[in-house]
Design a protein around this motif. Structure first.
Motif, short mmCIF file in Angstrom:
data_model
loop_
_atom_site.label_atom_id
_atom_site.label_comp_id
_atom_site.label_asym_id
_atom_site.label_seq_id
_atom_site.Cartn_x
_atom_site.Cartn_y
_atom_site.Cartn_z
N PHE A 120 -84.81 -33.16 38.39
CA PHE A 120 -85.51 -31.94 38.13
C PHE A 120 -85.04 -31.75 36.67
O PHE A 120 -86.22 -30.45 35.86
N GLY A 121 -84.63 -32.13 35.62
CA GLY A 121 -84.39 -31.51 34.15
C GLY A 121 -83.10 -30.56 33.64
O GLY A 121 -83.25 -30.01 33.11
N GLN A 122 -82.70 -30.10 35.17
CA GLN A 122 -81.55 -29.00 35.31
C GLN A 122 -80.41 -29.29 35.23
O GLN A 122 -79.77 -30.92 34.64
N VAL A 123 -79.36 -28.64 35.04
CA VAL A 123 -78.29 -29.10 35.92
C VAL A 123 -77.44 -27.87 36.60
O VAL A 123 -78.34 -26.76 36.81
N PRO A 124 -76.52 -28.23 36.60
CA PRO A 124 -75.10 -29.03 36.52
C PRO A 124 -75.39 -30.50 37.04
O PRO A 124 -76.33 -30.61 38.15
N TRP A 125 -74.96 -31.37 36.59
CA TRP A 125 -74.86 -33.07 38.23
C TRP A 125 -72.77 -32.94 37.35
O TRP A 125 -72.50 -32.25 36.29
N GLU B 18 -77.45 -30.67 41.91
CA GLU B 18 -77.65 -29.28 43.15
C GLU B 18 -76.29 -29.43 42.96
O GLU B 18 -75.90 -29.84 43.73
N SER B 19 -76.28 -27.83 42.56
CA SER B 19 -74.44 -27.33 42.83
C SER B 19 -74.00 -27.06 44.37
O SER B 19 -72.78 -27.31 44.65
N GLY B 20 -74.55 -26.71 45.73
CA GLY B 20 -74.66 -27.06 46.17
C GLY B 20 -73.92 -28.21 46.85
O GLY B 20 -72.48 -28.69 48.03
#
Length: 219
Positions: free
Chosen positions: A56-61, A71-73
């Motif tokens: 999804f082009g997000q952070v973090p990984w 996904e942080s969780g």
């Protein structure tokens, strides 16, 4: 354990600093005492590699050898499996901590995030939709207040559930949303007083400040 590599945005403007979600992973890594390094990925003109690691082009990984998680969780759940500092060893307590991880993300953050977007944009225009969001957050906080009034942490010991819940509450608190919820506010104060949070917060701020200097030299 292979070297842990945490990737976040290489720069963000001032407003989201201290709230970019890599702070959740930094906090967990510091609580567990895991060695790790942080890399940046462009905020703009996202690379194909970014989408390989985070669709999804997000952070973090987080990369752990040939394992990549986003996904942080999910990342905190994974790290919890590697350290009793993050998830209890007792099976029942561990299961309860995981319940609260999902509650933080799906019950509280699901209500608070759209509410916070309006706050970030300084959009205070009244309306039925906006009132519904205010009420939604208030209901979630009212119910959480009842729980936290009789607990120090969500389960017997501090866990990744507290990292997630505290970080969700931090954003609400940023806009004064905890003023009527003293148990929630006290819980947040306890969580963010932990040395691991302080280190994670300071490191994130320093990471983006260093990027300011690089951008200034390049311009």
């Amino acid at each position: 354990m292979a070297e842990l590599i945490l990737t976040t945005l290489d720069w963000v403007p001032d407003m989201p600093r201290g709230y970019v979600r890599d702070i959740r992973v930094r906090w967990a890594l510091e609580e567990a005492g895991f060695a790790y390094r942080v890399e940046g990925t462009p905020l703009e003109a996202k690379t194909s590699e970014h989408y390989i690691h985070q669709p999804f082009g997000q952070v973090p990984w987080l990369e752990d050898g040939d394992v990549t998680l986003f996904e942080s969780g999910a990342i905190l759940d994974y790290l919890g499996g590697k350290s009793e500092a993050l998830l209890p060893s007792d099976p029942k307590e561990r299961d309860q901590a995981k319940v609260w991880m999902y509650a933080a993300l799906n019950s509280v953050e699901a209500a608070s995030l759209p509410w916070a977007f309006f706050k970030f944009m300084k959009d205070d225009a009244p309306g039925p939709g906006r009132q519904w969001l205010d009420d939604f957050v208030a209901i979630r906080l009212h119910n959480l207040e009842r729980v936290l009034a009789r607990r120090k942490w969500l389960v017997d010991s501090f866990s990744v559930a507290d990292i997630l819940m505290a970080d969700v509450l931090r954003l609400i608190d940023r806009f004064g949303g905890l003023e009527d919820y003293p148990a929630c506010a006290g819980y947040l104060a306890r969580a963010t007083a932990r040395p691991a949070f302080t280190k994670a917060f300071d490191d994130q701020i320093a990471f983006f400040a260093a990027a300011d200097e690089r951008r200034g030299k390049a311009s």
